[in-house]
Each structure stands twice: as structure tokens, then as C-alpha cells.
Design a protein around this motif. Structure first.
Motif, PDB file in Angstrom:
ATOM      1  N   GLU A   8      -3.245   3.699  -3.614  1.00 60.62           N
ATOM      2  CA  GLU A   8      -2.125   3.036  -2.936  1.00 60.62           C
ATOM      3  C   GLU A   8      -2.023   3.508  -1.483  1.00 60.62           C
ATOM      4  O   GLU A   8      -1.915   2.697  -0.561  1.00 60.62           O
ATOM      5  CB  GLU A   8      -0.828   3.343  -3.673  1.00 60.62           C
ATOM      6  N   TYR A   9      -2.086   4.821  -1.271  1.00 49.05           N
ATOM      7  CA  TYR A   9      -1.965   5.371   0.074  1.00 49.05           C
ATOM      8  C   TYR A   9      -3.139   4.966   0.949  1.00 49.05           C
ATOM      9  O   TYR A   9      -2.979   4.711   2.142  1.00 49.05           O
ATOM     10  CB  TYR A   9      -1.854   6.890   0.028  1.00 49.05           C
ATOM     11  N   ALA A  10      -4.324   4.915   0.365  1.00 46.40           N
ATOM     12  CA  ALA A  10      -5.507   4.474   1.120  1.00 46.40           C
ATOM     13  C   ALA A  10      -5.314   3.044   1.600  1.00 46.40           C
ATOM     14  O   ALA A  10      -5.559   2.736   2.780  1.00 46.40           O
ATOM     15  CB  ALA A  10      -6.751   4.597   0.254  1.00 46.40           C
ATOM     16  N   LEU A  11      -4.868   2.183   0.721  1.00 45.82           N
ATOM     17  CA  LEU A  11      -4.664   0.776   1.104  1.00 45.82           C
ATOM     18  C   LEU A  11      -3.555   0.613   2.136  1.00 45.82           C
ATOM     19  O   LEU A  11      -3.712  -0.130   3.111  1.00 45.82           O
ATOM     20  CB  LEU A  11      -4.357  -0.067  -0.139  1.00 45.82           C
ATOM     21  N   LEU A  12      -2.440   1.301   1.939  1.00 44.75           N
ATOM     22  CA  LEU A  12      -1.340   1.213   2.901  1.00 44.75           C
ATOM     23  C   LEU A  12      -1.785   1.689   4.279  1.00 44.75           C
ATOM     24  O   LEU A  12      -1.466   1.057   5.295  1.00 44.75           O
ATOM     25  CB  LEU A  12      -0.139   2.037   2.417  1.00 44.75           C
ATOM     26  N   SER A  13      -2.538   2.769   4.316  1.00 48.90           N
ATOM     27  CA  SER A  13      -3.047   3.296   5.589  1.00 48.90           C
ATOM     28  C   SER A  13      -4.014   2.323   6.239  1.00 48.90           C
ATOM     29  O   SER A  13      -3.941   2.078   7.452  1.00 48.90           O
ATOM     30  CB  SER A  13      -3.741   4.639   5.369  1.00 48.90           C
TER      31      SER A  13
END
Length: 135
Positions: A8-13
Motif C-alpha cells: 500500500e505504501y509503495a503504491l501511494l508513494s
């Protein structure tokens, strides 16, 4: 297959980075997303190691996309963030009959293999560009 906060954090970033013309630093991204700086830094470093991101050092350093959003698949991001292959069940990516030694008695493997194929197709064809433009 379990997608964790890392994916999730990878995609948001990546969404934020893709929409900027200058390198984005970890401090800014972690503040903007409300995330742990150290955890986000590890994720971004993994993405850079896999050449999804480019890393720049210095006062104006940070991260930028190393590829076009159309070239970055969801599967690439998830496997990089999770540090493992995206599988539904341990035996599902096998192209042989039940690799667990159950032979023709395994009724689950054919179903899991079909599910794995559909998930692989989705993850291989959904790109960062698609995700950004879906909103």
C-alpha cells in the motif's frame, strides 16, 4: 497472497512521485502520507534497487520514477514491496499436477491454479498509469 502495508505504501508513494517533476524526498513523502519515515525509506530503497525508482543524493535529492508509469505493473510493485512472489497458495504457481504429492486426489489445486492465473493476469496488466487515471 497477503498484501501488507508495504504494498500500500509503495503504491501511494509511487502515485505521488509520478505526479511530480522533481525528486521527492522521504521526509516530505512520509509527512504527506502520515507514514513512518524509516519504514517508507526501506520501501523506496527497495523500489530503487529494482530500478522502479531512481535515487538522487544531496540537498535536492530524493526519488523519481525510473520508468514510465505505463511500464510499472502492479505485480512489479507488490513483489518488490513484499519481497516475495505473489502466490495464492504455495502450490498454486505450479504448472504441473498437484506438486504436494497428492496426485489426482487433490481437488483444490486446479481451483487455486485458475485463481492464480487470473490474479497474475490482473497484476501483470494493471499499471501505475492505470491506477493514477482510475480516480
Amino acid at each position: 497472497m497477503l498484501l501488507t502495508k508495504a504494498s500500500e505504501y509503495a503504491l501511494l508513494s509511487l502515485i505521488i512521485i509520478a505526479q511530480k517533476n522533481t525528486p521527492q524526498d522521504v521526509d516530505t513523502l512520509s509527512t504527506q502520507l502520515g507514514l513512518s519515515k524509516s519504514f517508507l525509506a526501506k520501501i523506496l530503497q527497495s523500489l530503487a534497487k529494482e530500478e522502479i525508482l531512481s535515487s538522487f543524493k544531496g540537498a535536492h535529492g530524493g526519488f523519481m520514477l525510473a520508468k514510465k508509469p505505463e511500464e510499472i505493473t502492479l505485480k512489479m510493485v507488490v513483489e518488490c514491496a513484499e519481497k516475495k512472489q505473489t502466490v495464492v497458495f504455495e502450490c498454486s504457481p505450479s504448472t504441473q499436477k498437484c506438486p504436494g504429492g497428492k496426485g489426482d486426489n487433490c481437488r483444490v489445486w486446479p481451483v487455486l491454479n485458475k485463481l492464480q492465473s487470473k490474479i497474475d493476469l490482473f497484476l501483470d496488466t494493471m499499471t501505475l498509469h492505470d491506477i493514477i487515471n482510475e480516480n
